[in-house]
Design a protein around this motif. Structure first.
Motif, PDB file in Angstrom:
ATOM      1  N   GLU A  84       4.912   2.747   7.865  1.00  0.00           N
ATOM      2  CA  GLU A  84       5.341   2.332   6.834  1.00  0.00           C
ATOM      3  C   GLU A  84       4.616   1.263   6.438  1.00  0.00           C
ATOM      4  OE1 GLU A  84       9.547   1.354   7.040  1.00  0.00           O
ATOM      5  OE2 GLU A  84      10.055   3.549   7.465  1.00  0.00           O
ATOM      6  N   ARG A  85       4.184   0.533   7.426  1.00  0.00           N
ATOM      7  CA  ARG A  85       3.228  -0.608   7.164  1.00  0.00           C
ATOM      8  C   ARG A  85       2.004  -0.416   6.651  1.00  0.00           C
ATOM      9  NH1 ARG A  85       4.447  -2.071  12.569  1.00  0.00           N
ATOM     10  NH2 ARG A  85       2.392  -2.125  13.183  1.00  0.00           N
ATOM     11  N   LEU A  86       1.451   0.656   7.187  1.00  0.00           N
ATOM     12  CA  LEU A  86      -0.032   1.191   6.564  1.00  0.00           C
ATOM     13  C   LEU A  86       0.111   1.758   5.059  1.00  0.00           C
ATOM     14  CD1 LEU A  86      -2.983   2.201   6.851  1.00  0.00           C
ATOM     15  CD2 LEU A  86      -2.070   4.444   7.977  1.00  0.00           C
ATOM     16  N   ARG A  87       1.340   2.602   4.808  1.00  0.00           N
ATOM     17  CA  ARG A  87       1.522   2.884   3.559  1.00  0.00           C
ATOM     18  C   ARG A  87       1.734   1.764   2.539  1.00  0.00           C
ATOM     19  NH1 ARG A  87       5.969   5.340   4.419  1.00  0.00           N
ATOM     20  NH2 ARG A  87       5.079   7.453   5.124  1.00  0.00           N
ATOM     21  N   ALA A  88       2.291   0.798   2.922  1.00  0.00           N
ATOM     22  CA  ALA A  88       2.657  -0.364   2.235  1.00  0.00           C
ATOM     23  C   ALA A  88       1.173  -1.056   1.783  1.00  0.00           C
ATOM     24  CB  ALA A  88       3.448  -1.610   2.929  1.00  0.00           C
ATOM     25  N   ARG A  89       0.416  -1.093   2.844  1.00  0.00           N
ATOM     26  CA  ARG A  89      -1.126  -1.997   2.578  1.00  0.00           C
ATOM     27  C   ARG A  89      -1.894  -0.813   1.500  1.00  0.00           C
ATOM     28  NH1 ARG A  89      -0.956  -2.284   8.617  1.00  0.00           N
ATOM     29  NH2 ARG A  89      -0.278  -4.641   9.118  1.00  0.00           N
ATOM     30  N   LEU A  90      -1.641   0.395   1.772  1.00  0.00           N
ATOM     31  CA  LEU A  90      -2.662   1.071   0.936  1.00  0.00           C
ATOM     32  C   LEU A  90      -1.958   1.487  -0.605  1.00  0.00           C
ATOM     33  CD1 LEU A  90      -3.093   4.166   3.261  1.00  0.00           C
ATOM     34  CD2 LEU A  90      -4.708   2.397   2.692  1.00  0.00           C
ATOM     35  N   THR A  91      -0.871   0.924  -0.684  1.00  0.00           N
ATOM     36  CA  THR A  91      -0.102   1.334  -2.020  1.00  0.00           C
ATOM     37  C   THR A  91       0.220   0.013  -3.031  1.00  0.00           C
ATOM     38  OG1 THR A  91       1.960   1.423  -1.325  1.00  0.00           O
ATOM     39  CG2 THR A  91       0.925   3.447  -1.397  1.00  0.00           C
ATOM     40  N   HIS A  92       0.419  -0.846  -2.419  1.00  0.00           N
ATOM     41  CA  HIS A  92       0.715  -2.297  -3.165  1.00  0.00           C
ATOM     42  C   HIS A  92      -0.079  -2.642  -4.348  1.00  0.00           C
ATOM     43  CE1 HIS A  92      -1.421  -5.778  -1.708  1.00  0.00           C
ATOM     44  NE2 HIS A  92      -1.489  -5.211  -0.340  1.00  0.00           N
ATOM     45  N   ARG A  93      -1.377  -2.691  -4.141  1.00  0.00           N
ATOM     46  CA  ARG A  93      -2.336  -2.841  -5.226  1.00  0.00           C
ATOM     47  C   ARG A  93      -2.426  -1.996  -6.067  1.00  0.00           C
ATOM     48  NH1 ARG A  93      -4.883  -4.509  -0.281  1.00  0.00           N
ATOM     49  NH2 ARG A  93      -5.321  -6.984  -0.311  1.00  0.00           N
ATOM     50  N   PRO A  94      -2.403  -0.574  -5.913  1.00  0.00           N
ATOM     51  CA  PRO A  94      -2.592   0.301  -7.138  1.00  0.00           C
ATOM     52  C   PRO A  94      -1.221   0.392  -7.944  1.00  0.00           C
ATOM     53  CG  PRO A  94      -2.737   1.289  -4.873  1.00  0.00           C
ATOM     54  CD  PRO A  94      -2.962   0.157  -4.686  1.00  0.00           C
ATOM     55  N   MET A  95      -0.138   0.157  -6.972  1.00  0.00           N
ATOM     56  CA  MET A  95       1.263  -0.050  -7.827  1.00  0.00           C
ATOM     57  C   MET A  95       1.331  -1.271  -8.787  1.00  0.00           C
ATOM     58  SD  MET A  95       4.766  -0.441  -5.726  1.00  0.00           S
ATOM     59  CE  MET A  95       4.509   1.154  -4.631  1.00  0.00           C
ATOM     60  N   ALA A  96       0.678  -2.352  -8.225  1.00  0.00           N
ATOM     61  CA  ALA A  96       0.561  -3.690  -9.197  1.00  0.00           C
ATOM     62  C   ALA A  96      -0.039  -3.131 -10.524  1.00  0.00           C
ATOM     63  CB  ALA A  96       0.004  -4.745  -8.376  1.00  0.00           C
ATOM     64  N   ARG A  97      -1.343  -2.434 -10.182  1.00  0.00           N
ATOM     65  CA  ARG A  97      -2.100  -2.073 -11.500  1.00  0.00           C
ATOM     66  C   ARG A  97      -1.410  -1.136 -12.357  1.00  0.00           C
ATOM     67  NH1 ARG A  97      -6.310  -2.437  -7.401  1.00  0.00           N
ATOM     68  NH2 ARG A  97      -6.047  -0.132  -6.940  1.00  0.00           N
ATOM     69  N   LEU A  98      -0.645  -0.243 -11.807  1.00  0.00           N
ATOM     70  CA  LEU A  98      -0.020   0.640 -12.740  1.00  0.00           C
ATOM     71  C   LEU A  98       1.322  -0.119 -13.500  1.00  0.00           C
ATOM     72  CD1 LEU A  98       0.821   3.400 -13.479  1.00  0.00           C
ATOM     73  CD2 LEU A  98       2.223   3.771 -11.323  1.00  0.00           C
TER      74      LEU A  98
END
Length: 422
Positions: free
Chosen positions: A169-183
């Motif tokens: 879950e930590r790895l998924r959060a690190r990988l997704t929070h930036r593209p999520m913000a851009r979206l």
């Protein structure tokens, strides 16, 4: 999967309706054993209020393959409440492969629904499987004005979760929070109207809006749910004696700061403050909370009954409590704070734009810096020692909560949509 699922009597694809509202809500639908649709009870109230302000409502929701959890009710049992509401079940596709496989057909389906409606409002939040974002891009491509709505800064919530929980879950959060913000920002820039629940989300997202942006609220407190004046006066008077009654209602998840909440109680016990506290709600942190309570020997003073399905029971807990203690760690606009104020229950917790805005008019609460459990314990101890101040705070909390009713906030949001998307 492609056939519309209706609560009312609308049939077939229709031309654009003069007063039809199309919304996307991420609250999942479920099916019962007979194949009938089930919807969250609170969502029923929201859809009822939307239908009170528009001639017709089409609501898109993801359909979960899992059994319905507690709190979901059969659509067939809602009677006339939703007779002008039509459900459109979209695939639940939160994995990248699922989302990419479902995207072409679902986007076409969303485009057809957009063509049916005059007013468009889409909730966003997430990354893969965020059909609200897809609906926003689709509406923009069709040159249709739309509103975007959100009640928390989802990308920031995910970013902060990158340091807790299992490693996957930590790895998924690190990988997704930036593209999520851009979206999030891309959809908000394309929207004709930004509807942001509470000042927390408004401050985070309004700078990216190319059109109007407004603070709105999404609550489900009826006028009769507010603490009656006579009972409010009795509560303020009764606060003069007895243990300090503390309550919280919500999920025991890391973002809610449940271990901070327990630490504050441990500090109160060390300060010899007479108190009784209850946390209503279940979640991943509840076992550790119970272990901390047992280790501190607070079992007789801290109760954690778990999930409470009866909303009336929750409101009664708030009406009986002296203080609603919260330790929220992420930028969101939790409705429980408004419910507490409407119940004449002062809020006490970590400061941020949202709670500060809620009590700006009358000061119905006390706020301390984020993570400062010692300061929060001192504030609660001071209230326990000064019961006259606590009584005044109860009255101020009720005054701060007075403007908030479900009928008013949904009418306000509907008027904003008509004004800016007309």
């Amino acid at each position: 999967m492609n056939a519309p699922l209706r609560a009312g009597t609308l049939t077939g694809a229709q031309p654009v309706q003069d007063d039809t509202l199309l919304i996307y809500a991420p609250v999942p639908l479920h099916r019962d054993a007979q194949g009938g649709l089930m919807v969250e009870a609170q969502a029923v109230n929201g859809l009822r209020l939307w239908a009170a302000n528009f001639a017709r409502v089409i609501v898109m929701m993801p359909l979960s393959p899992d059994p319905a959890p507690v709190g979901w009710v059969p659509v067939a049992d809602t009677g006339s409440k939703l007779d002008r509401v039509r459900f459109e079940a979209l695939p639940m596709a939160y994995r990248p492969d699922q989302f990419l496989r479902q995207l072409p057909a679902t986007r076409r389906r969303i485009a057809a629904l957009i063509a049916e409606a005059r007013w468009l409002s889409f909730a966003i939040g997430g990354l893969f499987g965020d059909w609200g974002a897809v609906a926003g891009f689709t509406a923009k491509a069709m040159d249709r004005p739309f509103a975007v709505w959100t009640d928390r800064v989802e990308s920031e919530v995910v970013r902060r979760s990158a340091h807790v929980g299992p490693w996957k879950e930590r790895l998924r959060a690190r990988l997704t929070h930036r593209p999520m913000a851009r979206l999030e920002r891309a959809v908000i820039r394309r929207a004709s109207l930004g509807l942001f629940h509470g000042k927390e989300t408004y401050d985070a997202y309004a700078p990216f809006a190319s059109g109007p942006a407004e603070i709105v609220h999404d609550i489900h407190i009826a006028p009769d749910d507010h603490l009656a004046p006579q009972r409010l006066a009795m509560k303020a008077g009764a606060a003069a004696e007895g243990p300090l009654r503390i309550v919280y209602a919500g999920r025991a998840d890391p973002m809610k700061g449940p271990l901070d909440w327990i630490e504050v109680l441990e500090r109160l016990a060390a300060m010899d403050v007479d108190f009784h506290a209850r946390w209503l709600g279940d979640g991943s942190e509840r076992p550790e909370m119970l272990a901390r309570v047992a280790k501190a020997g607070l079992q007789s003073r801290v109760e954690m009954p778990g999930f409470v399905n009866d909303r009336t029971e929750i409101l009664e807990e708030l009406r009986r409590a002296h203080v609603f203690q919260f330790c929220h760690l992420t930028p969101e606009s939790p409705r429980c704070l408004i419910e507490a104020l409407a119940s004449g229950c002062p809020i006490a917790g970590y400061t941020s734009a949202y709670p500060a805005d809620l009590i700006a008019a009358h000061g119905g609460g006390v706020l301390v810096p984020l993570g400062d459990t010692a300061a929060l314990a001192r504030e609660l101890a001071a209230l326990s020692a000064d019961r006259a101040r606590l009584s005044r705070l109860i009255l101020k909390a009720s005054a701060d909560g007075a403007p908030f009713t479900d009928e008013h906030v949904f009418q306000h949001r509907s008027e904003v949509i008509r004004r800016h998307l007309g």
